[in-house]
Design a protein around this motif. Structure first.
Motif, PDB file in Angstrom:
ATOM      1  N   ASN A 326      -6.890  -9.963   4.381  1.00  0.00           N
ATOM      2  CA  ASN A 326      -7.097  -8.672   3.729  1.00  0.00           C
ATOM      3  C   ASN A 326      -6.838  -7.517   4.685  1.00  0.00           C
ATOM      4  O   ASN A 326      -6.364  -6.456   4.260  1.00  0.00           O
ATOM      5  CB  ASN A 326      -8.516  -8.597   3.165  1.00  0.00           C
ATOM      6  N   GLY A 327      -7.140  -7.703   5.963  1.00  0.00           N
ATOM      7  CA  GLY A 327      -6.819  -6.661   6.921  1.00  0.00           C
ATOM      8  C   GLY A 327      -5.328  -6.422   7.039  1.00  0.00           C
ATOM      9  O   GLY A 327      -4.871  -5.272   7.116  1.00  0.00           O
ATOM     10  N   MET A 328      -4.546  -7.495   7.004  1.00  0.00           N
ATOM     11  CA  MET A 328      -3.090  -7.358   7.113  1.00  0.00           C
ATOM     12  C   MET A 328      -2.460  -6.781   5.852  1.00  0.00           C
ATOM     13  O   MET A 328      -1.305  -6.346   5.879  1.00  0.00           O
ATOM     14  CB  MET A 328      -2.465  -8.721   7.424  1.00  0.00           C
ATOM     15  N   GLN A 329      -3.199  -6.767   4.734  1.00  0.00           N
ATOM     16  CA  GLN A 329      -2.655  -6.241   3.485  1.00  0.00           C
ATOM     17  C   GLN A 329      -2.906  -4.747   3.311  1.00  0.00           C
ATOM     18  O   GLN A 329      -2.473  -4.153   2.332  1.00  0.00           O
ATOM     19  CB  GLN A 329      -3.269  -6.986   2.289  1.00  0.00           C
ATOM     20  N   VAL A 330      -3.613  -4.124   4.239  1.00  0.00           N
ATOM     21  CA  VAL A 330      -3.911  -2.689   4.121  1.00  0.00           C
ATOM     22  C   VAL A 330      -2.613  -1.894   4.192  1.00  0.00           C
ATOM     23  O   VAL A 330      -1.760  -2.136   5.040  1.00  0.00           O
ATOM     24  CB  VAL A 330      -4.881  -2.240   5.231  1.00  0.00           C
ATOM     25  N   ALA A 331      -2.490  -0.929   3.281  1.00  0.00           N
ATOM     26  CA  ALA A 331      -1.319  -0.054   3.268  1.00  0.00           C
ATOM     27  C   ALA A 331      -1.676   1.210   2.494  1.00  0.00           C
ATOM     28  O   ALA A 331      -2.488   1.179   1.575  1.00  0.00           O
ATOM     29  CB  ALA A 331      -0.116  -0.750   2.615  1.00  0.00           C
ATOM     30  N   GLY A 332      -1.104   2.296   2.888  1.00  0.00           N
ATOM     31  CA  GLY A 332      -1.253   3.519   2.099  1.00  0.00           C
ATOM     32  C   GLY A 332      -2.211   4.524   2.698  1.00  0.00           C
ATOM     33  O   GLY A 332      -1.796   5.523   3.277  1.00  0.00           O
ATOM     34  N   ASN A 333      -3.516   4.285   2.574  1.00  0.00           N
ATOM     35  CA  ASN A 333      -4.478   5.287   3.029  1.00  0.00           C
ATOM     36  C   ASN A 333      -5.763   4.613   3.486  1.00  0.00           C
ATOM     37  O   ASN A 333      -5.922   3.394   3.382  1.00  0.00           O
ATOM     38  CB  ASN A 333      -4.777   6.289   1.903  1.00  0.00           C
ATOM     39  N   SER A 334      -6.700   5.436   3.976  1.00  0.00           N
ATOM     40  CA  SER A 334      -7.945   4.903   4.530  1.00  0.00           C
ATOM     41  C   SER A 334      -8.826   4.266   3.461  1.00  0.00           C
ATOM     42  O   SER A 334      -9.652   3.410   3.771  1.00  0.00           O
ATOM     43  CB  SER A 334      -8.717   6.018   5.238  1.00  0.00           C
ATOM     44  N   GLU A 335      -8.679   4.687   2.211  1.00  0.00           N
ATOM     45  CA  GLU A 335      -9.463   4.071   1.140  1.00  0.00           C
ATOM     46  C   GLU A 335      -9.157   2.587   1.009  1.00  0.00           C
ATOM     47  O   GLU A 335     -10.020   1.789   0.651  1.00  0.00           O
ATOM     48  CB  GLU A 335      -9.186   4.792  -0.181  1.00  0.00           C
ATOM     49  N   GLU A 336      -7.923   2.239   1.324  1.00  0.00           N
ATOM     50  CA  GLU A 336      -7.504   0.841   1.244  1.00  0.00           C
ATOM     51  C   GLU A 336      -8.281  -0.018   2.235  1.00  0.00           C
ATOM     52  O   GLU A 336      -8.544  -1.195   1.980  1.00  0.00           O
ATOM     53  CB  GLU A 336      -6.002   0.748   1.530  1.00  0.00           C
ATOM     54  N   VAL A 337      -8.660   0.564   3.383  1.00  0.00           N
ATOM     55  CA  VAL A 337      -9.418  -0.200   4.381  1.00  0.00           C
ATOM     56  C   VAL A 337     -10.755  -0.632   3.808  1.00  0.00           C
ATOM     57  O   VAL A 337     -11.162  -1.799   3.913  1.00  0.00           O
ATOM     58  CB  VAL A 337      -9.625   0.631   5.666  1.00  0.00           C
ATOM     59  N   GLY A 338     -11.469   0.321   3.182  1.00  0.00           N
ATOM     60  CA  GLY A 338     -12.756  -0.026   2.585  1.00  0.00           C
ATOM     61  C   GLY A 338     -12.621  -1.026   1.458  1.00  0.00           C
ATOM     62  O   GLY A 338     -13.437  -1.955   1.344  1.00  0.00           O
ATOM     63  N   MET A 339     -11.599  -0.860   0.619  1.00  0.00           N
ATOM     64  CA  MET A 339     -11.404  -1.771  -0.502  1.00  0.00           C
ATOM     65  C   MET A 339     -11.094  -3.186  -0.010  1.00  0.00           C
ATOM     66  O   MET A 339     -11.667  -4.173  -0.498  1.00  0.00           O
ATOM     67  CB  MET A 339     -10.267  -1.271  -1.388  1.00  0.00           C
ATOM     68  N   ARG A 340     -10.217  -3.295   0.986  1.00  0.00           N
ATOM     69  CA  ARG A 340      -9.851  -4.612   1.507  1.00  0.00           C
ATOM     70  C   ARG A 340     -11.006  -5.252   2.267  1.00  0.00           C
ATOM     71  O   ARG A 340     -11.167  -6.477   2.246  1.00  0.00           O
ATOM     72  CB  ARG A 340      -8.624  -4.485   2.410  1.00  0.00           C
ATOM     73  N   THR A 341     -11.816  -4.452   2.930  1.00  0.00           N
ATOM     74  CA  THR A 341     -12.987  -4.994   3.607  1.00  0.00           C
ATOM     75  C   THR A 341     -13.955  -5.603   2.605  1.00  0.00           C
ATOM     76  O   THR A 341     -14.484  -6.701   2.805  1.00  0.00           O
ATOM     77  CB  THR A 341     -13.686  -3.894   4.428  1.00  0.00           C
TER      78      THR A 341
END
Length: 369
Positions: A326-341
């Protein structure tokens, strides 16, 4: 800049006309629009003869006011006539709502999206696991490329730093199991079987399962957040540019740390839970602390220990894979970090519980029960 304006003129034969003047543009109508909306007098027609310019917003305001006052619009030039005719269907005061599909269609569509995204996620995690295996073989062929210091650091973060919280959680779980088990078993005069209950359930199931859940919430989420932030700030792209494989430098040390430390943490959690059960049993049901521990050795088969130790590295692999993927799938913006976490923790816990159910059936069928 000349402003838009209007005046009410009485007509011969009765009635009144609204004579509009000036440019009716978005930049000039801020003052006149509230005044026009407050006109309550009966108006027969709107005269646009002296309107110098008009844009879409001006045409919409004029058309809406004329519709409200049931007035005719006259004196339009070609542009004004075209815009006002186009704006006519948008002048209603009724709320405009998009058409909404039926509940059956919406529920079916949502379920389809979930299934499709689940299939895509399965393909993604399978491809990620394949890339991990290829990187592992590459590291085996070139041992000097392995990040030993990173592995030691992750062993500390995943294992050593987690000892206090896992120990406290396990101790309390042991107390709860012993106390509640003693209450229920006392109805049948079998309080002494509390030892069997605490020993077998902690060594076989709860010790490693609760540890996996704690590691997922603590380390799995950290893996996703750390790698996701690096992906977002393009540090991973920079690593590739200078010839460093992110799989070798970031993913493999984290997965190895989780796989190596999970059996130790699981066994540690089981032992602390047994100590917690022995502590409360000493006060609640009168079983001395040392007698409780001695009884554990008699009633708990060694297979229960092996069951926990076999499941632990698998759970560690699942938790670390979910976090790193999920960490490697982060893309776009910082909101994606929280969602993937969040996704990494939820998916890891779900997968651990499902795999644990399969393990329970498997070990029962081979006679380890």
């Amino acid at each position: 800049m000349e402003r838009a304006d209007f005046a009410i003129e009485e007509q011969e034969g009765g009635g009144a006309a609204l004579a509009l003047t000036g440019p009716w543009l978005i930049a000039t109508i801020s003052d006149v629009e509230p005044r026009l909306a407050s006109v309550e007098q009966a108006i027969a027609r709107f005269d646009l003869t002296d309107v110098a310019e008009i844009d879409t917003v001006g045409a919409w305001i004029v058309a809406r006011a004329a519709r409200r006052l049931d007035a005719e619009i006259t004196g339009c030039n070609d542009r004004a006539e075209r815009l006002i005719s186009e704006m006519g269907e948008f002048t209603t005061d009724e709320a405009i709502r998009p058409e909404r599909a039926s509940v059956f269609v919406r529920v079916t569509e949502k379920m389809g999206d979930i299934v499709y995204s689940g299939r895509s996620g399965a393909y993604g995690i399978l491809g990620f696991f394949g890339a991990l295996i290829m990187s592992s073989f590459s590291v085996i062929r070139h041992p000097h490329r392995f990040a030993y210091k990173a592995l030691v650091r992750q062993l500390e973060l995943v294992g050593v730093s987690a000892l206090p919280i896992i120990g406290l959680m396990s101790f309390l779980i042991g107390i709860v199991i012993a106390q509640q088990g003693a209450v229920q078993l006392s109805q049948f005069g079998a309080e002494t079987l509390t030892v069997n209950l605490v020993g077998r359930i902690t060594l076989r199931e709860l010790g490693v399962l609760m540890t996996a859940i704690m590691v997922a919430g603590r380390s799995g989420s950290a893996f996703a957040a750390q790698i996701g932030t690096m992906k977002l700030t393009e540090e991973i792209d920079a690593m590739r540019t200078i010839g460093i494989s992110p799989m070798e430098a970031l993913v493999i040390p984290r997965i190895m740390a989780a796989v190596f430390m999970m059996p130790l943490l699981g066994f540690y959690a089981s032992v602390v839970a047994i100590i917690g059960g022995a502590t409360i049993s000493n006060f609640a049901i009168g079983i001395p602390f040392l007698n409780f521990l001695q009884r554990i050795q008699e009633v708990v088969p060694i297979t229960d220990v092996w069951v926990g130790l076999i499941k632990a590295p698998v759970f560690g692999l699942i938790v670390a894979l979910a976090g790193c993927y999920n960490g490697m799938q982060v893309a776009g913006n910082s909101e994606e970090v929280g969602m993937r976490t969040t996704m990494s923790v939820v998916s890891a816990i779900f997968a651990v519980i499902v795999i644990d159910a399969f393990f329970a059936v498997f070990f029962t069928n081979i006679g380890w029960n």
